[in-house]
Every structure is written in structure tokens, then in C-alpha cells.
Design a protein around this motif. Structure first.
Motif, PDB file in Angstrom:
ATOM      1  N   ARG A 125      21.201  21.355   1.214  1.00  0.00           N
ATOM      2  CA  ARG A 125      20.413  21.204  -0.018  1.00  0.00           C
ATOM      3  C   ARG A 125      19.475  20.005   0.061  1.00  0.00           C
ATOM      4  N   TYR A 126      19.937  18.920   0.660  1.00  0.00           N
ATOM      5  CA  TYR A 126      19.100  17.726   0.770  1.00  0.00           C
ATOM      6  C   TYR A 126      18.480  17.647   2.163  1.00  0.00           C
ATOM      7  N   THR A 127      17.691  18.678   2.448  1.00  0.00           N
ATOM      8  CA  THR A 127      16.951  18.783   3.703  1.00  0.00           C
ATOM      9  C   THR A 127      15.485  18.913   3.348  1.00  0.00           C
ATOM     10  N   PHE A 128      14.680  18.012   3.879  1.00  0.00           N
ATOM     11  CA  PHE A 128      13.270  17.940   3.508  1.00  0.00           C
ATOM     12  C   PHE A 128      12.426  18.302   4.722  1.00  0.00           C
ATOM     13  N   VAL A 129      11.715  19.405   4.600  1.00  0.00           N
ATOM     14  CA  VAL A 129      10.990  19.987   5.724  1.00  0.00           C
ATOM     15  C   VAL A 129       9.534  20.161   5.331  1.00  0.00           C
ATOM     16  N   GLY A 130       8.604  19.662   6.165  1.00  0.00           N
ATOM     17  CA  GLY A 130       7.203  19.919   5.856  1.00  0.00           C
ATOM     18  C   GLY A 130       6.247  18.890   6.406  1.00  0.00           C
ATOM     19  N   SER A 131       5.022  18.977   5.915  1.00  0.00           N
ATOM     20  CA  SER A 131       3.964  18.029   6.269  1.00  0.00           C
ATOM     21  C   SER A 131       4.237  16.690   5.588  1.00  0.00           C
ATOM     22  N   PRO A 132       3.518  15.631   5.984  1.00  0.00           N
ATOM     23  CA  PRO A 132       3.731  14.338   5.325  1.00  0.00           C
ATOM     24  C   PRO A 132       3.609  14.401   3.799  1.00  0.00           C
ATOM     25  N   LYS A 133       2.646  15.160   3.288  1.00  0.00           N
ATOM     26  CA  LYS A 133       2.476  15.261   1.825  1.00  0.00           C
ATOM     27  C   LYS A 133       3.700  15.904   1.178  1.00  0.00           C
ATOM     28  N   THR A 134       4.181  16.988   1.771  1.00  0.00           N
ATOM     29  CA  THR A 134       5.373  17.670   1.237  1.00  0.00           C
ATOM     30  C   THR A 134       6.590  16.760   1.281  1.00  0.00           C
ATOM     31  N   ILE A 135       6.784  16.094   2.409  1.00  0.00           N
ATOM     32  CA  ILE A 135       7.932  15.189   2.579  1.00  0.00           C
ATOM     33  C   ILE A 135       7.866  14.061   1.553  1.00  0.00           C
ATOM     34  N   GLN A 136       6.683  13.498   1.377  1.00  0.00           N
ATOM     35  CA  GLN A 136       6.537  12.379   0.442  1.00  0.00           C
ATOM     36  C   GLN A 136       6.929  12.793  -0.979  1.00  0.00           C
TER      37      GLN A 136
END
Length: 342
Positions: free
Chosen positions: A286-297
Motif C-alpha cells: 500500500r505504501y509503495t510510490f511508483v512514478g516520475s519525480p512529479k508523481t513521487i513528490q
């Protein structure tokens, strides 16, 4: 965002390295890549680099955790290096005190001792490690207290002494994925790290229990909470999602009871898991953050708003070692930029 909210640029970033063994690669390769990653994140300004004690897992090479901590600390110069964590039920507290006392003497001011109460393996292997499983839930608090005593300066008059170890200022952290460790960490006045990268369910309750039960100690005057999450960053969301399929496969194998090395990414997970398996994996992640820098931020800032943790530790389950280095680089850049964004 409220005026009291923290920005990503305000908090420390750290690394949890599971020292993955990749399909087609050797264990020596794993150690080489871990040292390269540690040197890389040290240059990027990450605060600490932890490794976790796991046993009987063909995909993870960190079973001799204290030995690896020495290897990483010896190959770096400033980053803190430690355990996330040492599974205390597997060891006599005296042995842990001596090992970490030795590490602290070799690399002064750079060693963290994170402690967990799970075995870090299956029951059969736990028996092979300990020979005796006749413990109970009270053993962990008693073992932590015993370990603290060995590391204290006041232990010099004792019949049993940890040399090296005695009188050394080694920060002890308690790790957990439930309210038990949170309550104990609060009562003992120790920093607390929550394993939300694979066991997210009790995160918010545990943080509240920790803060509500916190009692100042010689080590810590105010509560200090860290949460571990998964982050896979790439130049685009699409590229990151592709890289993330290695992480999904690893957790799918856990659910299926399969022990395999880390797998390369695949074009799509659709052919690899059922709907029920996908749901189970994504609950764990659930607490997995995947993506481009903008998405991650955006996603990581939302996580920080929710939890108000003091530090975020990041695990990055990427097969390709160059992409893994780049992910930590993008994350550091993204978090540094939030000062001007917010």
C-alpha cells in the motif's frame, strides 16, 4: 497543507537495502552493488543505510547482517550504517552488544542498532537458529533491557561485560509492524521505525500509540518516528511502472510460498497473477510510490501529511542496478526541490 505540516525537504531520507540476489547474478554481485549504492546515496545526502536480518531466503543476501554493516561502513565515510533490524530473539543480547560495540569502535559515531522481535524467517529456520522456541512475548522487552545494560557505562562493575560495547553511545531503535513495538519504544524513550513497506495495516495506530506512550530517556527527549516505504522513481510514470514489476513479482512469490531470486521486470503483470493475488500484493504494498519525480513528490508529500513522521526510509526493489541508483538520485532531487515548491 497546514502551517504545522512538514515538507519533504524538512525531513531526513534514508535507505533500507534488502541486498537482493538477482536471477542470473551471484551473491558477490549483490554485495558489490550494495556498496556502490551506499557510496552513491552518501554523496546524495541520505542520512543512514540499513540492512535487515533475513534467513533462508534465496532472494536476500543479508543474513550475516553485522558483517555486512562492517563492509558498508568500511567502504563509506560519513553515512550512518546499521540494522533494520537485528532480530533479537535469534541472538544472545551479549553477542549483539559485542558485535555492535566492535562496529562502533571501528566506525565511531556512524552505527545504528535497530532491533526487531520477529525471527526474520520461517519457523523451521528459526528453530535452526535458536535451537529453542520456548520464548514468550515478554522475552523481547527483557532482552532489550539486558542489551541496554551491557552497552551502559554502569555495567563495568558487572560480572558479565560486553568488551567492546560497554559505555559506547550506540543509538538503539525499535522496529515493528504492530502496536507492541510502538508501545515499548515509547515507554523506553527510543526512536521507532515502522515497516510500512511490507506490513502497512497498523501504521497510523502504531504511530499514535508510540507518541501517546512516549517517555523521555537519556537517548531521546521527544518521540522520533521513521516509516519505511517502497519508492521506484524513473523519468516517466511508464518507465517506473515497468521497473516496479520486479517488486510485484517478489511479493507474489511470497504470497505463493515460492523462494526465488529477484526477477527481471516484465511487460505486464496481467499474465502473472490472478485478481485475488493482485489484491493481496497491493495490500501489502500500500505504501509503495511508483512514478516520475512529479508523481513521487505528490504521493510522498501526501504520505508525510498523513503520518507526520520525522524520517522516511526507502526500499527500492529494482532489478537493474543502474536504474536503482537513478531512482535514489531522482528521489533526492525531488525532495530537495520541495522547499521551493511548497
Amino acid at each position: 497543507m497546514g502551517s504545522n505540516s512538514k515538507k519533504l525537504s524538512d525531513i531526513k531520507l534514508s535507505v533500507l537495502d534488502l541486498v537482493p540476489i538477482r536471477t542470473g547474478k551471484s551473491i558477490a554481485d549483490s554485495f558489490e552493488h550494495s556498496l556502490a549504492l551506499a557510496r552513491h546515496v552518501e554523496q546524495l545526502g541520505y542520512t543512514r543505510y540499513w540492512m535487515a536480518e533475513h534467513h533462508n531466503m534465496p532472494g536476500i543476501a543479508s543474513s550475516a547482517t553485522a558483517v555486512l554493516i562492517g563492509h558498508i561502513a568500511g567502504g563509506t565515510t560519513s553515512i550512518r550504517v546499521g540494522s533494520g533490524g537485528i532480530m533479537l530473539p535469534n541472538h544472545a543480547p551479549l553477542i549483539v552488544a559485542e558485535q555492535f560495540g566492535t562496529l562502533e569502535a571501528l566506525y565511531p559515531g556512524r552505527i545504528d542498532l535497530g532491533l526487531g522481535r520477529a525471527p526474520g524467517t520461517d519457523q523451521v529456520t528459526a528453530h535452526a537458529l535458536r535451537r529453542d522456541l520456548q520464548g514468550n512475548v515478554e522475552d523481547f522487552p527483557n532482552n532489550v533491557a539486558e542489551l541496554q545494560q551491557y552497552l551502559s557505562a554502569s555495567n563495568r562493575s558487572s560480572k558479565v561485560r560486553a568488551i567492546p560495547g560497554e559505555g559506547q553511545d550506540i543509538p538503539i531503535w525499535l522496529l515493528g509492524s504492530s502496536t507492541f513495538g510502538a508501545q515499548l519504544a515509547g515507554m523506553l524513550g527510543l526512536p521507532y521505525a515502522f515497516a510500512s513497506h511490507f506490513a502497512p495495516a497498523a501504521l497510523h495506530v502504531a504511530l499514535k500509540v508510540y507518541r501517546d506512550n512516549f517517555t523521555p530517556s537519556n537517548q531521546l527527549k521527544e518521540p522520533y518516528a521513521m516509516a519505511c516505504v517502497n519508492v521506484i522513481a524513473a523519468e516517466t510514470d511508464e518507465a517506473a511502472n515497468h521497473l516496479a514489476t520486479s517488486l510485484y513479482q517478489s511479493f507474489l512469490n511470497v504470497i505463493r510460498g515460492k523462494a526465488l531470486p529477484m526477477q527481471p521486470p516484465v511487460e505486464s503483470m496481467g499474465n502473472h497473477w490472478s485478481l485475488q493475488e493482485e489484491y493481496a500484493v497491493k495490500q501489502m504494498l500500500r505504501y509503495t510510490f511508483v512514478g516520475s519525480p512529479k508523481t513521487i513528490q505528490e504521493d510522498l508529500q501526501a504520505f508525510l501529511d498523513e503520518t507526520q513522521v520525522d524520517e522516511i526510509m526507502v526500499s527500492t526493489g529494482i532489478y537493474d542496478t543502474t536504474a536503482r541508483l537513478r531512482s535514489y538520485e531522482l528521489l533526492a532531487e525531488t525532495c530537495a526541490k520541495t522547499a521551493s515548491i511548497a
